[in-house]
Motif scaffolding. Structure first.
Motif, PDB file in Angstrom:
ATOM      1  N   GLY B 259     -28.748  41.957   9.826  1.00 19.97           N
ATOM      2  CA  GLY B 259     -27.298  41.910   9.531  1.00 19.97           C
ATOM      3  C   GLY B 259     -27.248  41.115   8.601  1.00 19.97           C
ATOM      4  O   GLY B 259     -25.970  41.040   8.363  1.00 19.97           O
ATOM      5  N   ARG B 260     -27.669  39.795   8.451  1.00 19.61           N
ATOM      6  CA  ARG B 260     -27.426  38.981   7.534  1.00 19.61           C
ATOM      7  C   ARG B 260     -28.489  38.094   6.745  1.00 19.61           C
ATOM      8  O   ARG B 260     -27.935  37.892   5.605  1.00 19.61           O
ATOM      9  N   CYS B 261     -29.448  39.230   6.795  1.00 19.20           N
ATOM     10  CA  CYS B 261     -30.908  38.419   5.522  1.00 19.20           C
ATOM     11  C   CYS B 261     -30.734  38.831   4.816  1.00 19.20           C
ATOM     12  O   CYS B 261     -29.980  40.714   4.286  1.00 19.20           O
ATOM     13  N   THR B 262     -30.100  38.467   3.393  1.00 19.52           N
ATOM     14  CA  THR B 262     -30.249  39.328   2.294  1.00 19.52           C
ATOM     15  C   THR B 262     -31.178  40.219   1.637  1.00 19.52           C
ATOM     16  O   THR B 262     -30.969  40.292   0.417  1.00 19.52           O
ATOM     17  N   ASP B 263     -32.435  39.773   2.705  1.00 22.00           N
ATOM     18  CA  ASP B 263     -33.569  39.853   1.276  1.00 22.00           C
ATOM     19  C   ASP B 263     -33.986  39.094   0.760  1.00 22.00           C
ATOM     20  O   ASP B 263     -34.369  39.897  -0.556  1.00 22.00           O
ATOM     21  N   CYS B 264     -33.783  38.052   0.490  1.00 23.02           N
ATOM     22  CA  CYS B 264     -33.632  37.133  -0.641  1.00 23.02           C
ATOM     23  C   CYS B 264     -35.643  36.887  -0.812  1.00 23.02           C
ATOM     24  O   CYS B 264     -35.895  36.663  -1.207  1.00 23.02           O
ATOM     25  N   GLY B 265     -36.314  37.515  -0.001  1.00 24.81           N
ATOM     26  CA  GLY B 265     -37.804  37.591  -0.221  1.00 24.81           C
ATOM     27  C   GLY B 265     -38.560  35.443   0.274  1.00 24.81           C
ATOM     28  O   GLY B 265     -39.516  35.804  -0.033  1.00 24.81           O
ATOM     29  N   GLU B 266     -37.486  34.651   0.862  1.00 27.07           N
ATOM     30  CA  GLU B 266     -38.433  33.322   0.659  1.00 27.07           C
ATOM     31  C   GLU B 266     -38.906  33.247   1.762  1.00 27.07           C
ATOM     32  O   GLU B 266     -39.872  32.737   1.586  1.00 27.07           O
ATOM     33  N   CYS B 267     -38.724  33.661   2.775  1.00 28.94           N
ATOM     34  CA  CYS B 267     -39.709  33.497   3.703  1.00 28.94           C
ATOM     35  C   CYS B 267     -41.159  34.090   3.371  1.00 28.94           C
ATOM     36  O   CYS B 267     -42.141  33.201   3.672  1.00 28.94           O
ATOM     37  N   SER B 268     -41.067  35.188   2.618  1.00 31.46           N
ATOM     38  CA  SER B 268     -42.534  35.229   2.752  1.00 31.46           C
ATOM     39  C   SER B 268     -42.829  34.566   1.153  1.00 31.46           C
ATOM     40  O   SER B 268     -44.681  34.356   0.850  1.00 31.46           O
ATOM     41  N   ARG B 269     -42.112  34.778   0.540  1.00 34.43           N
ATOM     42  CA  ARG B 269     -42.935  33.150  -0.605  1.00 34.43           C
ATOM     43  C   ARG B 269     -43.264  31.637   0.014  1.00 34.43           C
ATOM     44  O   ARG B 269     -44.128  31.691  -0.562  1.00 34.43           O
ATOM     45  N   VAL B 270     -42.843  31.541   1.368  1.00 37.84           N
ATOM     46  CA  VAL B 270     -43.137  29.985   1.478  1.00 37.84           C
ATOM     47  C   VAL B 270     -44.171  30.263   2.311  1.00 37.84           C
ATOM     48  O   VAL B 270     -45.339  29.448   2.941  1.00 37.84           O
ATOM     49  N   CYS B 271     -44.658  31.810   3.152  1.00 39.99           N
ATOM     50  CA  CYS B 271     -45.418  31.746   4.018  1.00 39.99           C
ATOM     51  C   CYS B 271     -46.887  31.135   3.203  1.00 39.99           C
ATOM     52  O   CYS B 271     -47.520  31.553   2.692  1.00 39.99           O
ATOM     53  N   PRO B 272     -47.197  29.869   3.781  1.00 38.95           N
ATOM     54  CA  PRO B 272     -48.478  29.484   3.785  1.00 38.95           C
ATOM     55  C   PRO B 272     -49.812  30.775   3.790  1.00 38.95           C
ATOM     56  O   PRO B 272     -50.968  30.929   3.376  1.00 38.95           O
ATOM     57  N   GLN B 273     -49.485  31.407   4.663  1.00 31.99           N
ATOM     58  CA  GLN B 273     -50.830  32.560   5.622  1.00 31.99           C
ATOM     59  C   GLN B 273     -50.419  33.907   4.409  1.00 31.99           C
ATOM     60  O   GLN B 273     -50.612  34.911   4.930  1.00 31.99           O
ATOM     61  N   HIS B 274     -49.525  33.906   3.829  1.00 30.44           N
ATOM     62  CA  HIS B 274     -49.344  35.218   3.082  1.00 30.44           C
ATOM     63  C   HIS B 274     -48.595  36.500   3.951  1.00 30.44           C
ATOM     64  O   HIS B 274     -48.941  37.539   3.576  1.00 30.44           O
TER      65      HIS B 274
END
Ligand code: SF4
Ligand code: SF4
Lengths: 146, 327
Positions: B259-274
């Protein structure tokens, strides 16, 4: 109680103090049976249940988790269960998405006068979880007895 | 230097020279052109290190939580998708709107370093979009790659080129919005059996090293004291004998930002394990859309979120699956 391969599921039931816990009480005093493997945890309001509680229950070996609260509109705190309804709808749908079968989680509204409903709901839930078998997907192996 | 980068640096210089703005938040050159990092610039002189290219994926909104508190006004450069996070943080009272001057900037999709690397493209000295391709000048010559193959996952399903908040913009090219289905993969997962889904997630999440990068970068994860920092939580580290810890971490994190996640995609971008973390958040977004009406976090800087509101006629939990699985 239904038993398949001698499997008796562990069921955790979060019941709100004002309606569902009283409903469970009524079921007891009316001599209506519900399975003994349902462990009731009393909470002040269904909306007290943090998603962490549900996950911890699974971690500690629950095979199914059910949440019971006052009927919408009858919450002792007026709006608590309306929030529960949204939160748990989303959480349980999400757990299903992660592979935790949707039959292992449930929300039911049980009033203080519905002893019979309480007993029916629990019998039905236990039967569904029994059919699914043991929960192996969200458990912590370290707390399992061999 | 691209024309766009030049215009942005000029803008930063003008803002700093004006006097009212004490600092500018942007991206700073790294050793190579593909490793810029977020930075604050306080003098015109320091702008020599300013960079804006297709490797500037970092969303600068979250840095403002601390920076806006400093004396004087702060200016920030935001790409269209970053502006949603900014709005959401204003809504949550984590940033004071009047302390920040927002410059919306052009974006034509950002590149995923690891995808470029996996193609064996190294020693990059410059890069530019050319139609459906990206052309890299490298120490070893010119290399062309298809955009589809090197863009960040989030850019493949871009939200659009509109800034939901901006005091002014620096835009040279008006790129068209592409229609894409960001829920396609969520639907694919929904169509699997519970067992298959579990196997999928176990495969993904067991790669997690609990570095917390996803949490640290997330603009929605802005709590001063995070539940995962509590040593009593029992999930402060990665367990070595089962996958419960990861499951719990990711379920709780996705739930906390729902409900607050804007789907900016930063989490997936920074994950070193992809790990495709956006697939977790998008499930919540999709369910919210189908159960409580379409909702885009960060679209507005005020109002309630789906989980802080309700209607008396909300779907009953027992009917949820009929609604969500039908969509
Ligand atoms: S959860 Fe991921 S996509 Fe959502 S706001 Fe946070 S970083 Fe962005
Ligand atoms: S960034 Fe990736 S590896 Fe690190 S904690 Fe998040 S999911 Fe795990």
């Amino acid at each position: 109680m239904q038993e398949v391969n001698n499997f008796t599921p562990n069921i955790v039931a979060f019941c709100c103090n004002w309606c569902s816990y009283a409903g469970a009480d009524l079921a007891g005093s009316s001599r209506l049976s519900y399975p003994a493997n349902v462990k009731i945890i009393r909470v002040p309001c269904s909306c007290r249940v943090n998603p962490m509680f549900v996950l911890k229950a699974f971690q500690q070996g629950a095979d199914g988790v059910i949440l019971c609260g006052c009927h919408p509109g009858d919450c002792h705190y007026v709006t608590g269960n309306y929030y529960t309804r949204r939160r748990m709808s989303l959480l349980f749908s999400f757990l299903n998405y992660m592979g935790i079968e949707k039959e292992r989680t449930r929300v039911e509204w049980v009033s203080a006068a519905e002893g019979a409903k309480f007993s029916e709901v629990m019998n039905d839930f236990v039967a569904k979880v029994t059919a699914l078998g043991e929960n192996k997907r969200l458990q912590d192996l370290r707390v399992k007895e061999e | 230097m691209s024309e766009l980068e030049k215009r942005i640096i000029e803008k930063a210089a003008t803002l700093l020279a004006g006097g009212e703005i004490k600092r500018v938040v942007g991206w700073k050159k790294g050793e190579f052109i593909h490793d810029p990092s977020p930075a604050t610039f306080e003098t015109e002189e320091s702008l020599k290190d300013f960079i804006y290219n297709d490797f500037c994926g970092a969303n600068l909104s979250k840095y403002l939580i601390d920076i806006f508190k400093r004396e004087g006004k702060t200016a920030v450069f935001l790409k269209p998708c970053d502006s949603y996070s900014f709005n959401q943080l204003v809504k949550e009272h984590r940033i004071k709107r009047e302390n920040v001057y927002v410059v919306g900037i052009e974006c034509h999709g950002k590149l995923a370093n690891y995808k470029v690397e996996e193609k064996g493209i190294t020693g990059i000295t410059s890069e530019a979009h050319e139609g459906e391709n990206v052309v890299f000048d490298t120490l070893y010559g010119k290399v062309t790659a298809s955009r589809e193959e090197v863009l960040l996952d989030r850019c493949l399903t871009c939200k659009g080129k509109k800034h939901v908040v901006a005091d002014e913009t620096v835009i040279i090219n008006d790129y068209e919005d592409k229609v894409s289905d960001r829920f396609a993969m969520v639907r694919e997962l929904e169509a699997m059996t519970a067992e298959e889904r579990f196997a999928f997630w176990q495969g993904q999440l067991s790669k997690c090293i609990r570095c917390n990068a996803c949490r640290n970068v997330c603009p929605a994860c802005s709590c001063l004291k995070c539940v995962f920092d509590n040593p009593q939580s029992g999930i402060a580290a990665k367990a070595n004998d089962d996958t419960f810890e990861e499951q719990l971490f990711h379920v709780i994190r996705a739930f906390h930002v729902s409900g607050r996640c804007t789907d900016c995609g930063e989490c997936s971008r920074v994950c070193p394990q992809h790990i495709p973390l956006h697939l977790l958040n998008r499930k919540f977004i999709k369910d919210i859309d189908s159960l409580y009406g379409e909702y885009q976090a960060g679209e507005e800087a005020e109002g309630k979120t789906p989980l802080t509101s309700y209607t008396e006629s909300d779907t009953e939990p027992n009917n949820v699956f009929t609604v969500t699985e039908g969509k």
